[in-house]
Design a protein around this motif. Structure first.
Motif, short mmCIF file in Angstrom:
data_model
loop_
_atom_site.label_atom_id
_atom_site.label_comp_id
_atom_site.label_asym_id
_atom_site.label_seq_id
_atom_site.Cartn_x
_atom_site.Cartn_y
_atom_site.Cartn_z
N SER A 178 -65.43 -51.72 -28.76
CA SER A 178 -65.29 -51.74 -30.37
C SER A 178 -64.04 -50.93 -30.63
O SER A 178 -63.36 -50.15 -29.83
CB SER A 178 -66.27 -51.02 -31.12
N GLY B 228 -61.60 -48.35 -33.43
CA GLY B 228 -61.24 -47.58 -34.43
C GLY B 228 -60.21 -46.57 -34.21
O GLY B 228 -59.18 -46.82 -33.41
N ARG C 103 -70.36 -56.76 -27.98
CA ARG C 103 -71.28 -55.37 -27.64
C ARG C 103 -70.75 -54.30 -26.66
O ARG C 103 -71.09 -53.47 -26.60
CB ARG C 103 -72.49 -56.24 -26.96
N GLN D 183 -72.10 -41.81 -33.48
CA GLN D 183 -71.42 -41.83 -34.74
C GLN D 183 -72.18 -41.52 -35.88
O GLN D 183 -73.07 -42.21 -36.22
CB GLN D 183 -70.41 -42.96 -34.76
N PHE E 204 -66.38 -46.96 -35.60
CA PHE E 204 -66.05 -47.83 -34.70
C PHE E 204 -66.74 -48.95 -34.60
O PHE E 204 -68.11 -48.99 -34.51
CB PHE E 204 -66.25 -46.96 -33.27
N THR E 205 -66.19 -50.16 -34.90
CA THR E 205 -66.85 -51.60 -35.08
C THR E 205 -66.18 -52.47 -34.21
O THR E 205 -65.16 -52.49 -33.79
CB THR E 205 -66.84 -51.82 -36.57
N GLY E 206 -66.74 -53.68 -33.90
CA GLY E 206 -66.30 -54.91 -33.27
C GLY E 206 -67.21 -55.85 -33.15
O GLY E 206 -68.63 -55.45 -33.07
N ASN E 207 -66.78 -56.79 -32.71
CA ASN E 207 -67.74 -58.01 -32.61
C ASN E 207 -68.37 -58.04 -31.12
O ASN E 207 -69.37 -58.83 -30.94
CB ASN E 207 -67.07 -59.42 -32.68
N TYR F 157 -70.86 -41.60 -39.09
CA TYR F 157 -70.48 -42.48 -39.72
C TYR F 157 -70.06 -43.90 -39.18
O TYR F 157 -69.91 -43.62 -37.94
CB TYR F 157 -69.34 -42.24 -40.90
N THR F 158 -69.91 -44.90 -39.80
CA THR F 158 -69.40 -46.00 -39.14
C THR F 158 -67.81 -46.11 -39.17
O THR F 158 -67.17 -46.37 -39.91
CB THR F 158 -69.87 -47.58 -39.97
#
Length: 304
Positions: free
Chosen positions: A243, A245, A240, A230, A235-238, A232-233
């Motif tokens: 995540s 998006g 591992r 990716q 897809f995020t998540g706590n 750019y940021t």
């Protein structure tokens, strides 16, 4: 007392003008421009040239006109996902929600076409507009101020992006391409090229699909089980292992939530992820394995 109020307003406008003159024509690597119409003569046209594939323009207190030439440092040949090349460049303009005080035209070979009109303060935000140009075609943006008695509340501001012809599939302005072209599934060659050239490559599942009528877009809520790349940021998540998006696509494509794992690819369009090719992961894996065995993959992906 009213005279004192007029004098104070005039002083504020003068102070803003001094600040704007200091910022006028500021450009980081000639990507963006910020200036004030208070420094222009009525009826004058200021010539501006920007040389990046994306940037911004902020015109405070519009007066007179601006003629904006976009000369991005793009490859001489725009290559599509199937390896085709036409040199066609697609440009998109996203006005700010507070776009007021001017009208934006596309100037193509001396002929003006209205892209974004001036609007009332109570009007809904203007939409993204896109257009394409061929190699050698003379294209510019012409921003003309509309007369207002109170110019202190007028700011004509927008962001722009320029891409190769194949990213027209991601356009918010559906008039630039047919629905059939925008929504058709990618073939194997296009899928393999998209893996190499997309801003994001993600394996995941569709959690839900929501409609955004203002954008005329479907917002796909994705649970990503693996983020290959990716830019750019997005897809995020706590966790591992997972995540979350969002990915957007044209509303008329009729995307529905369903079971199964997909490989999502696409481009970032004004800070948002827009869908390119999205085959089922098992179908991608089959095409990738066959192409790799034949030494015909344009790039490698660390698949399972």
């Amino acid at each position: 007392m009213p005279a004192m109020g007029v004098w104070i307003n005039a002083m504020w406008i003068l102070l803003f003008a001094i600040c704007d003159l200091a910022l006028s024509n500021y450009s980081e690597d000639q990507c963006s421009w910020r200036g004030s119409g208070l420094s222009q003569q009525q009826g004058s046209v200021e010539q501006i040239s920007l040389h990046c594939s994306e940037g911004t323009l902020d015109w405070l207190y519009p007066k007179g006109a601006l003629r904006l030439t976009l000369s991005p440092r793009l490859p001489s040949v725009a290559v599509g996902p199937g390896g085709s090349s036409s040199g066609l460049i697609t440009a998109c303009v996203k006005p700010s929600e507070q776009f007021h005080g001017a009208q934006l035209y596309l100037e193509r070979d001396g002929v003006l076409e209205l892209l974004i009109g001036d609007r009332l303060l109570s009007s809904p935000p203007p939409r993204v507009r896109c257009f394409s140009r061929l190699p050698g075609e003379r294209v510019a943006l012409f921003l003309q101020a509309t007369p207002h008695q109170d110019i202190s509340r007028r700011i004509a501001s927008f962001r722009y992006e320029l891409r190769g012809d194949w990213t027209a599939r991601l356009s918010l302005d559906s008039s630039t391409i047919s629905t059939e072209e925008a929504c058709r599934p990618c073939n194997n060659t296009e899928i393999l090229m998209a893996v190499c050239t997309s801003d994001f490559v993600v394996r995941g599942n569709i959690r839900s699909v929501e409609e955004d009528e203002n954008l005329r877009a479907a917002v796909i809520k994705v649970s990503a089980t693996r983020v290959f790349r990716q830019k750019y940021t997005l897809f995020t998540g706590n966790s591992r292992l997972s995540s979350k998006g969002e990915i957007r696509t044209l509303l008329q494509c009729g995307v529905k939530p369903g079971p199964g794992s997909f490989l999502f690819t696409g481009r970032v369009h004004f800070g948002e992820a827009w869908l390119g090719c999205a085959p089922r992961y098992k179908d991608f894996l089959r095409a990738y394995t066959i192409a790799k065995a034949a030494q015909q993959i344009p790039c490698e992906l660390p698949v399972d």
